[in-house]
Design a protein around this motif. Structure first.
Motif, PDB file in Angstrom:
ATOM      1  N   GLN A  17       0.683  -1.287   0.095  1.00  0.00           N
ATOM      2  CA  GLN A  17      -0.020  -0.065   0.068  1.00  0.00           C
ATOM      3  C   GLN A  17       0.960   1.283   0.068  1.00  0.00           C
ATOM      4  N   ALA A  72      -3.334   0.972   6.439  1.00  0.00           N
ATOM      5  CA  ALA A  72      -2.297   0.016   5.583  1.00  0.00           C
ATOM      6  C   ALA A  72      -1.626  -0.873   6.786  1.00  0.00           C
ATOM      7  N   CYS A  78      -2.084  -6.554   3.522  1.00  0.00           N
ATOM      8  CA  CYS A  78      -1.063  -5.736   3.106  1.00  0.00           C
ATOM      9  C   CYS A  78       0.234  -6.273   3.550  1.00  0.00           C
ATOM     10  N   ILE A  81       4.471  -1.186   3.368  1.00  0.00           N
ATOM     11  CA  ILE A  81       3.985   0.040   3.085  1.00  0.00           C
ATOM     12  C   ILE A  81       4.980   1.005   2.295  1.00  0.00           C
ATOM     13  N   LEU A 110       8.116  -1.015   5.944  1.00  0.00           N
ATOM     14  CA  LEU A 110       7.877   0.389   5.644  1.00  0.00           C
ATOM     15  C   LEU A 110       8.993   0.964   5.311  1.00  0.00           C
TER      16      LEU A 110
END
Length: 304
Positions: A17, A72, A78, A81, A110
């Motif tokens: 995402q 997210a 997911c 990110i 992330l």
């Protein structure tokens, strides 16, 4: 000293995402090019609605950007990110923020740098590794080796050592904590400031005059934060020259003056940061910093 939890390696077909936690998305062509790189590797990439929202210099209100991150992070489908860009704003959404790091939420990747430093360090504080690396608007400008390094790490392959300029002072082993100097400085004495015991601090910056870099590093010295650090890895300090005809130290002189007397290994000119190669640096993994040879090497690797 303990390494962070590494999210499970990504694989083509995984859902990622895209969020905009910081500044207004302006570089639309670069953004699309970054998306295409991920999609060309076989990933499903979902963009949050109104990615180009504007609220002053921010990519939407704090509440909206906080909701993007929460949606997210808590989405069970997911796996990672991707941050659209930096700028400013990620620290604002960390007020009264909780990562919901219970057993029901698996750690996920992330990826970002610059202003995203605040998110990376916040995750570090709860024991989850993230990635200091290109945001979507800078990814397409990276050399091929840098792009491959990103995918090597998130897909579970080992990372090559990075070569810079060693200042001498021996070899240190510690936990890697990379970030942007300006953002990191503004996290000192806040709940987001990590424990620096046993850390190899990796910092970079852009468009900060030498006296500003001096001011920030002096704050680090006065705060006592640098007394706990085992070594310092310096990336790019680009567009940090003094204005013409203004008396000044060079950025190199400032870095040497403020960091050269700490009695710990320092390596400069490593290929990460703005305006050039931005080699991926995993957050919270064990590394060796060799200031005699000028090498930063990741010890923590995925096990087959």
């Amino acid at each position: 000293m303990q390494s962070e939890i590494l999210p499970q390696p990504l694989k083509p077909g995984d859902l990622l995402q895209v969020i905009a936690p910081s500044g207004v998305l302006r570089e639309l062509e670069a953004f699309e090019q970054g998306l295409e790189i991920w999609r060309s590797r076989g990933y499903k990439v979902k963009i949050i609605p109104k990615i180009d929202d504007k609220w002053g210099y921010l990519a939407g209100t704090d509440e909206n950007r906080r909701n993007q991150l929460a949606a997210a992070w808590t989405d069970p489908d997911c796996r990672g990110i991707l941050c659209a860009r930096g700028g400013f704003g990620s620290t604002r959404i960390l007020e009264n923020w909780h990562w919901h790091s219970g057993d029901s939420i698996l750690p996920k990747w992330l990826i970002g740098f610059s202003d995203v430093t605040a998110l990376l360090w916040s995750l570090y504080n709860i024991g989850i590794s993230s990635v200091h690396g290109p945001v979507l608007t800078t990814l397409a400008d990276q050399p091929d080796w840098s792009i491959e390094r990103l995918f090597n790490w998130v897909e579970g392959r080992p990372l090559a050592a990075l070569k810079g300029c060693g200042w001498g002072g021996g070899i240190a082993t510690g936990i890697l904590l990379p970030g942007n100097l300006t953002v990191a400085t503004h996290l000192l004495s806040t709940p987001i400031q990590p424990n620096f015991d046993g850390v190899i601090l990796a910092i970079e910056d852009v468009t900060e005059a030498p006296y500003r870099i001096d001011r920030m590093l002096t704050q680090w010295r006065l705060s006592g934060a640098l007394s706990k650090v085992r070594g310092i890895a310096l990336g790019g300090f680009t567009r940090c020259e003094a204005p013409p005809n203004v008396p000044s130290f060079s950025i190199e002189e400032v870095l040497r003056d403020r960091l050269g007397d700490l009695g710990i290994p320092v390596v400069s000119n490593l290929p990460f940061g703005h305006d050039g190669p931005n080699a991926v640096l995993p957050v919270g993994v064990e590394v060796t910093l060799d200031a005699n040879q000028g090498i930063l090497d990741v010890i923590t690797q995925y096990l087959d």
